[in-house]
Design a protein around this motif. Structure first.
Motif, PDB file in Angstrom:
ATOM      1  N   ALA A   1       0.846  -1.202   0.000  1.00  0.00           N
ATOM      2  CA  ALA A   1       0.000   0.000   0.000  1.00  0.00           C
ATOM      3  C   ALA A   1       0.878   1.247   0.000  1.00  0.00           C
ATOM      4  O   ALA A   1       1.942   1.268   0.617  1.00  0.00           O
ATOM      5  CB  ALA A   1      -0.916   0.010   1.215  1.00  0.00           C
ATOM      6  N   PRO A   2       0.448   2.307  -0.675  1.00  0.00           N
ATOM      7  CA  PRO A   2       1.276   3.519  -0.768  1.00  0.00           C
ATOM      8  C   PRO A   2       1.351   4.308   0.536  1.00  0.00           C
ATOM      9  O   PRO A   2       2.269   5.103   0.731  1.00  0.00           O
ATOM     10  CB  PRO A   2       0.584   4.327  -1.863  1.00  0.00           C
ATOM     11  CG  PRO A   2      -0.836   3.855  -1.849  1.00  0.00           C
ATOM     12  CD  PRO A   2      -0.774   2.406  -1.480  1.00  0.00           C
ATOM     13  N   GLU A   3       0.379   4.126   1.424  1.00  0.00           N
ATOM     14  CA  GLU A   3       0.364   4.868   2.677  1.00  0.00           C
ATOM     15  C   GLU A   3      -0.419   4.073   3.720  1.00  0.00           C
ATOM     16  O   GLU A   3      -1.157   3.138   3.389  1.00  0.00           O
ATOM     17  CB  GLU A   3      -0.263   6.249   2.482  1.00  0.00           C
ATOM     18  CG  GLU A   3      -1.677   6.206   1.944  1.00  0.00           C
ATOM     19  CD  GLU A   3      -2.225   7.590   1.638  1.00  0.00           C
ATOM     20  OE1 GLU A   3      -3.461   7.744   1.657  1.00  0.00           O
ATOM     21  OE2 GLU A   3      -1.427   8.501   1.396  1.00  0.00           O
ATOM     22  N   PRO A   4      -0.276   4.434   5.011  1.00  0.00           N
ATOM     23  CA  PRO A   4      -0.988   3.703   6.062  1.00  0.00           C
ATOM     24  C   PRO A   4      -2.508   3.809   5.913  1.00  0.00           C
ATOM     25  O   PRO A   4      -3.034   4.870   5.587  1.00  0.00           O
ATOM     26  CB  PRO A   4      -0.513   4.376   7.351  1.00  0.00           C
ATOM     27  CG  PRO A   4       0.793   5.010   6.992  1.00  0.00           C
ATOM     28  CD  PRO A   4       0.642   5.440   5.568  1.00  0.00           C
ATOM     29  N   GLN A   5      -3.201   2.690   6.152  1.00  0.00           N
ATOM     30  CA  GLN A   5      -4.662   2.682   6.094  1.00  0.00           C
ATOM     31  C   GLN A   5      -5.303   2.692   7.476  1.00  0.00           C
ATOM     32  O   GLN A   5      -6.497   2.938   7.607  1.00  0.00           O
ATOM     33  CB  GLN A   5      -5.172   1.437   5.348  1.00  0.00           C
ATOM     34  CG  GLN A   5      -4.847   1.413   3.877  1.00  0.00           C
ATOM     35  CD  GLN A   5      -3.477   0.799   3.592  1.00  0.00           C
ATOM     36  OE1 GLN A   5      -2.677   0.601   4.495  1.00  0.00           O
ATOM     37  NE2 GLN A   5      -3.225   0.504   2.338  1.00  0.00           N
ATOM     38  N   PHE A   6      -4.506   2.407   8.500  1.00  0.00           N
ATOM     39  CA  PHE A   6      -5.044   2.290   9.853  1.00  0.00           C
ATOM     40  C   PHE A   6      -4.256   3.170  10.822  1.00  0.00           C
ATOM     41  O   PHE A   6      -3.058   3.410  10.632  1.00  0.00           O
ATOM     42  CB  PHE A   6      -4.955   0.841  10.350  1.00  0.00           C
ATOM     43  CG  PHE A   6      -5.733  -0.141   9.538  1.00  0.00           C
ATOM     44  CD1 PHE A   6      -7.029  -0.482   9.882  1.00  0.00           C
ATOM     45  CD2 PHE A   6      -5.152  -0.742   8.425  1.00  0.00           C
ATOM     46  CE1 PHE A   6      -7.736  -1.395   9.124  1.00  0.00           C
ATOM     47  CE2 PHE A   6      -5.852  -1.663   7.669  1.00  0.00           C
ATOM     48  CZ  PHE A   6      -7.155  -1.987   8.018  1.00  0.00           C
ATOM     49  N   GLU A   7      -4.961   3.612  11.867  1.00  0.00           N
ATOM     50  CA  GLU A   7      -4.320   4.257  12.996  1.00  0.00           C
ATOM     51  C   GLU A   7      -4.719   3.509  14.270  1.00  0.00           C
ATOM     52  O   GLU A   7      -5.849   3.027  14.383  1.00  0.00           O
ATOM     53  CB  GLU A   7      -4.742   5.722  13.118  1.00  0.00           C
ATOM     54  CG  GLU A   7      -4.077   6.652  12.138  1.00  0.00           C
ATOM     55  CD  GLU A   7      -4.373   8.110  12.454  1.00  0.00           C
ATOM     56  OE1 GLU A   7      -3.571   8.968  12.041  1.00  0.00           O
ATOM     57  OE2 GLU A   7      -5.394   8.384  13.114  1.00  0.00           O
ATOM     58  N   VAL A   8      -3.777   3.411  15.181  1.00  0.00           N
ATOM     59  CA  VAL A   8      -4.054   2.855  16.500  1.00  0.00           C
ATOM     60  C   VAL A   8      -3.824   3.993  17.472  1.00  0.00           C
ATOM     61  O   VAL A   8      -2.712   4.499  17.596  1.00  0.00           O
ATOM     62  CB  VAL A   8      -3.123   1.666  16.821  1.00  0.00           C
ATOM     63  CG1 VAL A   8      -3.584   0.965  18.078  1.00  0.00           C
ATOM     64  CG2 VAL A   8      -3.075   0.685  15.649  1.00  0.00           C
TER      65      VAL A   8
ATOM     66  N   GLN B   1      -8.233   2.607  20.286  1.00  0.00           N
ATOM     67  CA  GLN B   1      -9.051   2.221  19.144  1.00  0.00           C
ATOM     68  C   GLN B   1      -8.170   1.931  17.936  1.00  0.00           C
ATOM     69  O   GLN B   1      -7.115   2.543  17.764  1.00  0.00           O
ATOM     70  CB  GLN B   1     -10.039   3.344  18.792  1.00  0.00           C
ATOM     71  CG  GLN B   1     -11.011   3.696  19.902  1.00  0.00           C
ATOM     72  CD  GLN B   1     -11.843   4.926  19.568  1.00  0.00           C
ATOM     73  OE1 GLN B   1     -11.392   5.822  18.846  1.00  0.00           O
ATOM     74  NE2 GLN B   1     -13.062   4.973  20.080  1.00  0.00           N
ATOM     75  N   ILE B   2      -8.628   1.007  17.112  1.00  0.00           N
ATOM     76  CA  ILE B   2      -7.999   0.743  15.817  1.00  0.00           C
ATOM     77  C   ILE B   2      -8.937   1.309  14.763  1.00  0.00           C
ATOM     78  O   ILE B   2     -10.102   0.911  14.667  1.00  0.00           O
ATOM     79  CB  ILE B   2      -7.753  -0.758  15.614  1.00  0.00           C
ATOM     80  CG1 ILE B   2      -6.833  -1.290  16.729  1.00  0.00           C
ATOM     81  CG2 ILE B   2      -7.135  -1.022  14.236  1.00  0.00           C
ATOM     82  CD1 ILE B   2      -6.656  -2.795  16.717  1.00  0.00           C
TER      83      ILE B   2
ATOM     84  N   VAL C   1      -2.210  -6.767  15.970  1.00  0.00           N
ATOM     85  CA  VAL C   1      -1.988  -5.372  16.361  1.00  0.00           C
ATOM     86  C   VAL C   1      -2.001  -5.239  17.881  1.00  0.00           C
ATOM     87  O   VAL C   1      -1.150  -4.558  18.465  1.00  0.00           O
ATOM     88  CB  VAL C   1      -3.047  -4.447  15.721  1.00  0.00           C
ATOM     89  CG1 VAL C   1      -2.925  -3.033  16.272  1.00  0.00           C
ATOM     90  CG2 VAL C   1      -2.909  -4.428  14.201  1.00  0.00           C
ATOM     91  N   VAL C   2      -2.937  -5.911  18.540  1.00  0.00           N
ATOM     92  CA  VAL C   2      -3.004  -5.882  20.003  1.00  0.00           C
ATOM     93  C   VAL C   2      -1.726  -6.458  20.606  1.00  0.00           C
ATOM     94  O   VAL C   2      -1.185  -5.934  21.585  1.00  0.00           O
ATOM     95  CB  VAL C   2      -4.244  -6.655  20.499  1.00  0.00           C
ATOM     96  CG1 VAL C   2      -4.178  -6.881  22.006  1.00  0.00           C
ATOM     97  CG2 VAL C   2      -5.522  -5.901  20.146  1.00  0.00           C
ATOM     98  N   THR C   3      -1.212  -7.525  20.006  1.00  0.00           N
ATOM     99  CA  THR C   3       0.031  -8.136  20.484  1.00  0.00           C
ATOM    100  C   THR C   3       1.200  -7.164  20.353  1.00  0.00           C
ATOM    101  O   THR C   3       2.040  -7.056  21.257  1.00  0.00           O
ATOM    102  CB  THR C   3       0.334  -9.424  19.704  1.00  0.00           C
ATOM    103  OG1 THR C   3      -0.771 -10.332  19.833  1.00  0.00           O
ATOM    104  CG2 THR C   3       1.586 -10.104  20.232  1.00  0.00           C
ATOM    105  N   VAL C   4       1.268  -6.455  19.241  1.00  0.00           N
ATOM    106  CA  VAL C   4       2.324  -5.457  19.047  1.00  0.00           C
ATOM    107  C   VAL C   4       2.206  -4.347  20.089  1.00  0.00           C
ATOM    108  O   VAL C   4       3.208  -3.923  20.682  1.00  0.00           O
ATOM    109  CB  VAL C   4       2.279  -4.874  17.618  1.00  0.00           C
ATOM    110  CG1 VAL C   4       3.220  -3.678  17.503  1.00  0.00           C
ATOM    111  CG2 VAL C   4       2.648  -5.935  16.589  1.00  0.00           C
TER     112      VAL C   4
END
Length: 203
Positions: free
Chosen positions: A115-122, A132-133, A177-180
Motif C-alpha cells: 500500500a502507498p500509505e498507512p490505512q489504519f491508525e491505533v 481504538q484501531i 496489532v493488540v500483540t504489538v
C-alpha cells in the motif's frame, strides 16, 4: 465501507465479536499471553518458545498452528514492527510509531504490504489499555478496554482486558496489532526499569 481481509477470511465474522486478552503479570515474555472468545475458547496465543522483542514472536491459533509472526525492526527512526504470514517471509503489514502524543494519548500507523500509505491508525492510552484501531481515518474497527482486576485475576496473577471487534473485521489482524501494542508497552516498562508489576498497569 468494505474492510480488507488481511490474514484470512476464516477470521472474519458477520457479527460483533468480543475477545478477552489475558496475560500473567510476570510471565508475558514467556508466552503466557492468550486471547479467548466469549466462551473462553483460546483463539490466539504467543509461542512460549520465543522471547518477546528479542527474536521472532509467533502468534498461534488454538491448535498451535502459526497465524502470524512479529519482528521488531532493529534499525529504524520510529518504533517499527513487521508482521508476516505464519512463519514465512511474506510480510502482511507494519506497525510504526507516528510520534504523535497528546498527554497520555499516542498514535501508531498500520501500513499494509504494497500500500502507498498507512490505512489504519491505533490511537489512545496504551498504558491503560484503552485505545481504538481506526480504518481510513474515520471507521473504528476495534476497541480495546481495560477490565478492572477481580478477585480471580488477583489470585491467578493474570491481567485481563477486552477487545470488541466490528463485523467482517479480520480478528487475526486485530489480534496481531493488540500483540504489538502489548509488546511496545512491555518494552517501555523494561526500559524504565519498572517490570511487569508497574503501577502503570492499574487503572
Amino acid at each position: 465501507m468494505e474492510f480488507p481481509t488481511i490474514v484470512s477470511p476464516q477470521y472474519c465474522s458477520p457479527e460483533h465479536v468480543k475477545l478477552s486478552v489475558a496475560k500473567h503479570l510476570v510471565d508475558f515474555n514467556h508466552g503466557n499471553f492468550v486471547i479467548t472468545d466469549s466462551n473462553g475458547t483460546t483463539l490466539f496465543k504467543l509461542d512460549h518458545k520465543k522471547v518477546m522483542l528479542r527474536e521472532l514472536t509467533v502468534l498461534r491459533d488454538g491448535g498451535d498452528c502459526p497465524v502470524v509472526s512479529i519482528h521488531k525492526k532493529a534499525i529504524s527512526l520510529h518504533d517499527t514492527y513487521q508482521v508476516y504470514r505464519g512463519e514465512s517471509h511474506q510480510e502482511l503489514f507494519t506497525v510504526k510509531d507516528k510520534h504523535m502524543r497528546d498527554g497520555n494519548e499516542e498514535t501508531y500507523e498500520v501500513q499494509l504490504e504494497g500500500a502507498p500509505e498507512p490505512q489504519f491508525e491505533v490511537k489512545g492510552d496504551f498504558v491503560r489499555r484503552n485505545y481504538q484501531i481506526i480504518f481510513d481515518g474515520t471507521t473504528i474497527v476495534a476497541e480495546v478496554a481495560k477490565k478492572h482486576f477481580s478477585i480471580t485475576s488477583f489470585l491467578t496473577g493474570k491481567n485481563k482486558y477486552g477487545v470488541t471487534i466490528n463485523p467482517n473485521v479480520d480478528q487475526a489482524f486485530i489480534a496481531a496489532v493488540v500483540t504489538v501494542m502489548e509488546a511496545i508497552h512491555n518494552e517501555g516498562k523494561e526500559k524504565d526499569g519498572k517490570g511487569d508489576k508497574s503501577s502503570s498497569d492499574s487503572d
